[in-house]
Scaffold this motif. Structure first.
Motif: not given
Length: 383
Positions: A112-133
């Motif tokens: 499952x953890x690939x999806x956990x990483x994906x969702x964490x990345x989405x949340x980071x970009x939601x807070x910092x829109x210029x970030x890329x993960x």
């Protein structure tokens, strides 16, 4: 603001074992693997390959088309960890020459953890829109010889770049999630191969599938008919078919195999890649014939033990200008076929200890695991 997968690429291992070869050697009807499991072959790593080398290759392809200086995090998902402390992503960070101003961490919860990483990345970009993960899922599925899991082995990595306004798919807000403490599959620290309770594992997978779906439907008021294509986690492709049939039964809606067929093309040939499995399915779906622009994809992610998530993604206009099926074809076609005896020799030669060792030069891939010196794993990037 839309957030999702901007770019995606894959890598797999140097060798391949045709399951007809295994069937002949073991005196088994080949249909047991081809139809019973839904598998044709599986990738086998060379001695100088591991989750880091495959991850670095997949990620390097993504970075060749994007600006590495914009990456703020590397999130590495795996259940084939190579160190109990240091994240495998730190090795990849070094091999790729990424800036020091990058957060790097490893995620673990079975497949499952690939999806956990994906969702964490989405949340980071939601807070910092210029970030890329940079999200990487990389694994080697290795089972004991003569076990039920042996024909479901495999190896591969998928790298995804998560950004605002992505080229490929937008991850929609609102997921269905599910957790249940089940001892269906586990690998203790002192074992190089996992232990599996087959019937319990299948039941846990099915329970998680409908449980996560029910939560998704409740969270968003989503109907199963609102989804145009489905991708289910594929430890072997027949299990994805079973999950799809169970979801149809559970919802009372006829869901044809045509809704999942395209997503299984790569996994039939690569085998089980644990955390990367679902995203090989996504790649296969995006690479399939036909225009998916505007279509909603339903993705079911499962990790034994067990944790699951059902989420959706919408394919973007112009996505077909940003996919690279030729890279998958090259990775699959360049693999060197093994005899059954050669495969068993490689399996027996697995390096699971941290004694000093120099690995033979086998793979011609851009990154190599060169051995262990003073209990430290060594890697090289080839020019």
């Amino acid at each position: 603001m839309s957030i999702g997968i901007h770019d995606l690429d894959v890598a797999t291992a140097h060798y391949v074992l045709d399951l007809d070869e295994m069937a002949r050697a073991l005196g088994v009807d080949p249909a047991k693997y081809e139809k019973g499991l839904g598998q044709d072959e599986f990738s086998v790593p060379a001695p100088d390959e591991d989750i880091v080398t495959m991850a670095a290759e997949a990620a390097s392809r993504v970075l060749s088309r994007n600006d590495p200086s914009k990456i703020r995090s590397v999130l590495f998902a795996t259940e084939t960890g190579i160190d109990q402390s240091k994240a495998a992503g730190v090795f990849v960070h070094g091999l790729l020459g990424l800036p020091n101003t990058v957060r790097t961490v490893e995620f673990k919860q079975a497949c499952y953890s690939g999806t956990a990483a994906l969702q964490a990345a989405v949340n980071q970009v939601a807070r910092y829109p210029e970030d890329q993960v940079l999200v990487i899922a990389s694994d080697v599925a290795r089972y004991a010889v003569d076990s039920g899991g042996e024909p479901t082995q495999g190896a591969g990595a998928v790298a995804m770049l998560i950004t605002a306004n992505p080229n490929l798919v937008v991850i929609e807000p609102g997921s269905g999630v599910y957790t249940s403490d089940v001892n269906d599959f586990w690998r203790p620290n002192d074992s190089s191969t996992p232990f599996v309770e087959g019937k319990l594992s299948l039941d846990a997978y099915m329970d998680a599938n409908v449980g996560a779906w029910d939560d998704l439907a409740a969270q968003r008021g989503l109907a199963v008919t609102d989804i145009d294509r489905f991708m289910h986690h594929q430890p072997f492709t027949k299990m994805a078919r079973k999950a799809h049939a169970r979801l149809a039964e559970h919802t009372g809606v006829a869901l044809g195999d045509d809704l999942i067929e395209d997503s299984m093309a790569y996994n039939r040939r690569i085998g089980n890649s644990y955390t990367a499995s679902l995203y090989f399915g996504l790649a296969a779906q995006l690479h399939a014939e036909g225009d998916l622009a505007g279509k909603r994809l339903g993705l079911f992610s499962y990790g034994s033990g067990s944790v699951a998530e059902f989420f959706t993604a919408v394919v973007q206009d112009g996505y077909s200008d940003h996919i690279h099926p030729e890279n998958v074809a090259a990775s699959l076609d360049r693999r060197v076929p093994l005899t059954f005896e050669q495969y068993r020799e490689l399996h027996a030669g697995y390096i699971g200890e941290s004694d000093n060792v120099e690995t033979p030069v086998v793979t011609k891939a851009p990154f190599r695991f060169t051995g262990i010196v003073d209990r430290v794993r060594q890697y090289e990037a080839r020019g």
